[in-house]
Scaffold this motif. Structure first.
Motif, short mmCIF file in Angstrom:
data_model
loop_
_atom_site.label_atom_id
_atom_site.label_comp_id
_atom_site.label_asym_id
_atom_site.label_seq_id
_atom_site.Cartn_x
_atom_site.Cartn_y
_atom_site.Cartn_z
N GLY A 35 38.88 13.44 134.07
CA GLY A 35 39.13 13.11 135.28
C GLY A 35 39.74 14.43 135.89
N ALA A 36 40.23 15.25 135.02
CA ALA A 36 40.96 16.63 135.28
C ALA A 36 39.73 17.71 135.88
CB ALA A 36 41.56 17.29 134.33
N LEU A 56 37.68 7.55 131.36
CA LEU A 56 37.16 8.90 131.06
C LEU A 56 38.15 9.51 129.89
CD1 LEU A 56 37.10 10.17 134.92
CD2 LEU A 56 34.90 9.84 133.40
N ALA A 57 37.83 10.78 129.39
CA ALA A 57 38.43 11.06 128.57
C ALA A 57 40.04 11.23 128.62
CB ALA A 57 38.15 12.49 128.05
N ASP A 58 40.38 11.45 129.74
CA ASP A 58 42.13 11.54 130.01
C ASP A 58 42.59 10.67 130.92
OD1 ASP A 58 40.31 12.45 132.25
OD2 ASP A 58 41.78 14.27 132.17
N MET A 59 41.72 9.76 131.66
CA MET A 59 42.30 8.49 132.59
C MET A 59 41.29 7.75 132.84
SD MET A 59 42.37 10.92 136.14
CE MET A 59 42.87 12.23 135.48
N ARG A 60 41.92 6.61 133.24
CA ARG A 60 40.96 5.48 133.74
C ARG A 60 40.62 5.68 135.08
NH1 ARG A 60 42.85 -0.05 131.01
NH2 ARG A 60 43.04 0.55 128.97
N TYR A 67 44.26 9.69 142.70
CA TYR A 67 44.27 11.19 142.79
C TYR A 67 43.24 11.74 143.74
CZ TYR A 67 47.43 11.07 138.80
OH TYR A 67 48.52 10.85 138.10
N LEU A 68 42.36 11.13 143.96
CA LEU A 68 41.36 11.83 145.09
C LEU A 68 41.65 11.74 146.53
CD1 LEU A 68 37.91 9.67 143.87
CD2 LEU A 68 38.67 12.20 143.30
#
Length: 182
Positions: A35-36, A56-60, A67-68
């Motif tokens: 996500g980052a 994703l690897a760091d967030m759902r 955040y978008l």
């Protein structure tokens, strides 16, 4: 054409989706696994579509969606059970197992929607501050007094000079006032 970013936890899956979209006429600007990475990519863009998986690897996906910035839509590629937990009205979903025509048709619809929004945004008249409008009005008065123009003629003259010089109308009004100072 929309800015499309593909984000899946496995780089191989993301690249496969990118290749599929490219073959079908879409332009993918980035492939991400976190996500980052997606958020870094969207910083320089006004709008776009994020095609992503559930996690994703760091967030759902919902965290990323929240955040978008405005102007971005999300197309979630996941099984139906994950759609149900979403509270977002603007989230578009395509079910797993993935059917190519469903993905392409949905993405085409989303791209058309973004194009309509962009056109509406462009067509909306720009709201000027009182100070900016005063500068434009002052330049019109100067042109009307010195060149015997009507208000409409003065306004058209400022608009034409603005377009010819590639500056906005307020800057052009400032230039006219500077040139025609007594």
């Amino acid at each position: 054409m929309a800015n499309i970013i593909v984000a899946f936890p496995k780089a191989e899956d993301a690249k496969n989706i990118r290749n599929l979209l490219n073959r079908n006429g879409f332009h993918v600007i980035a492939v991400c696994t976190t996500g980052a990475q997606v958020l870094t990519c969207v910083e320089d863009l006004n709008d776009g579509i994020i095609v992503c998986g559930y996690r994703l690897a760091d967030m759902r996906y919902m965290e990323l969606h929240d955040y978008l910035p405005d102007g971005f839509q999300m197309l979630l590629v996941a099984s139906e059970q994950y759609w149900m937990e979403s509270t977002a009205d603007d989230l578009v979903c395509v079910g797993m197992p993935l059917k190519v025509h469903d993905l392409i048709d949905t993405l085409t619809m989303m791209e058309e929607t973004q194009l309509k929004v962009r056109r509406r945004r462009k067509a909306k008249p720009k709201i000027r501050s009182g100070e900016e409008q005063a500068v434009i009005d002052q330049a019109k008065v100067v042109l009307m007094e010195r060149n015997n123009m009507t208000e409409t003629e003065a306004h058209r003259y400022i608009q034409k000079c603005s377009m010819d010089s590639g500056t906005n109308i307020v800057e052009t009004a400032h230039m006219i006032l500077d040139i025609m100072k007594p």
